[in-house]
Motif scaffolding. Structure first.
Motif, short mmCIF file in Angstrom:
data_model
loop_
_atom_site.label_atom_id
_atom_site.label_comp_id
_atom_site.label_asym_id
_atom_site.label_seq_id
_atom_site.Cartn_x
_atom_site.Cartn_y
_atom_site.Cartn_z
N GLY A 151 42.69 25.08 48.42
CA GLY A 151 43.73 25.58 47.63
C GLY A 151 43.49 26.61 46.91
N TYR A 152 42.07 27.33 46.89
CA TYR A 152 41.97 28.57 46.18
C TYR A 152 40.67 29.32 46.71
CZ TYR A 152 40.72 31.59 41.84
OH TYR A 152 40.71 32.41 41.17
N ARG A 153 40.68 30.73 46.56
CA ARG A 153 39.81 31.41 46.97
C ARG A 153 39.59 32.74 45.94
NH1 ARG A 153 40.59 27.93 49.92
NH2 ARG A 153 41.06 27.49 52.26
N GLY A 154 38.43 32.95 45.39
CA GLY A 154 38.40 33.99 44.30
C GLY A 154 37.28 34.64 44.36
N ALA A 155 37.06 35.65 43.74
CA ALA A 155 35.87 36.68 43.56
C ALA A 155 35.92 37.22 42.41
CB ALA A 155 35.67 37.56 44.77
#
Length: 242
Positions: free
Chosen positions: A87-91
């Motif tokens: 439910g989450y992808r980030g950078a």
């Protein structure tokens, strides 16, 4: 969520699905060739977040590949960190002359499985999580501890090129969203032979090798931790030999 955690000069990007703004670079896809489709989608969506950060910072276009240790190979003059979970992808990314190291980690906002806390936490950290659970019982403090140690490792490894275990990282939280951490590499067990061969980095004589500050946030069934080291700050303590 991520904008709550990053300081000035750090670009952040996140996604809650795997919809990509454009087709991924074939050289990046080669890094996950043969992996399950779910893994490929998470990987490419997280890489897309990293590219958005780099575009904001004015970095030259190009694939974001891997270092020998498996971390993202950021362009020269830039630092960053990537994370993904269900439910989450980030950078996050920044210019190296401003920020020396970054680490970010996302996890589901659920307690750890029974017995895991005892494997990753010191006696002092277990007392801390118990106390914080009494103050704010709605938060999964044990999972936050695990996540913070992951974020610290992501900031530590590119600079030190030394594998450390969770026992080498000591974390302290405030209920207001702050965290601090210390790294003591001498408290980690000897790394696997494969990691010894890959790293070849700094050898630590003992004591605190690095200190980190950061933030944590819980929202919508997800938790996020991040640390950032300003350029020019003493990221490592005396006692290291190369």
């Amino acid at each position: 969520m991520i904008e709550r955690l990053v300081p000035a000069g750090v670009a952040g990007a996140e996604a809650f699905d795997d919809v990509l703004p454009h087709l991924p670079d074939h050289r990046e896809l080669a890094l996950v060739r043969g992996r399950p489709d779910r893994v490929v989608r998470q990987f490419t969506a997280a890489r897309a977040c990293a590219h958005r950060c780099l575009e904001v910072l004015g970095a030259p276009p190009g694939p974001l590949l891997r270092t020998a240790g498996g971390a993202p190979a950021w362009p020269a003059g830039f630092v960053g960190s990537v994370t993904h979970c269900a439910g989450y992808r980030g950078a996050v990314a920044a210019r190296a002359p401003v920020w020396a190291a970054l680490g970010v980690d996302a996890e589901p906002a659920l307690p750890l499985q029974h017995g895991v806390l005892g494997l990753i936490a010191s006696a002092g950290e277990r007392r801390m999580t118990s106390r914080l659970l009494g103050e704010r019982p709605e938060l999964p403090w044990d999972r936050l501890l695990f996540s913070a140690k992951e974020a610290v490792y992501k900031a530590w490894y590119p600079a030190a090129r030394q594998w450390i275990g969770t026992s080498a990282v000591t974390v302290a939280f405030t209920t207001g969203g702050l965290l601090t951490a210390e790294v003591r590499p001498d408290r980690t067990p000897p790394p696997p032979a494969r990691r010894r061969a890959e790293d070849g980095g700094t050898v630590w004589a003992g004591g605190v090798a690095a200190r980190y500050t950061g933030r944590w946030h819980v929202e919508g069934g997800l938790l996020l931790t991040a640390v950032a080291v300003p350029a020019g700050a003493p990221t490592t303590a005396p006692g290291a030999v190369r």
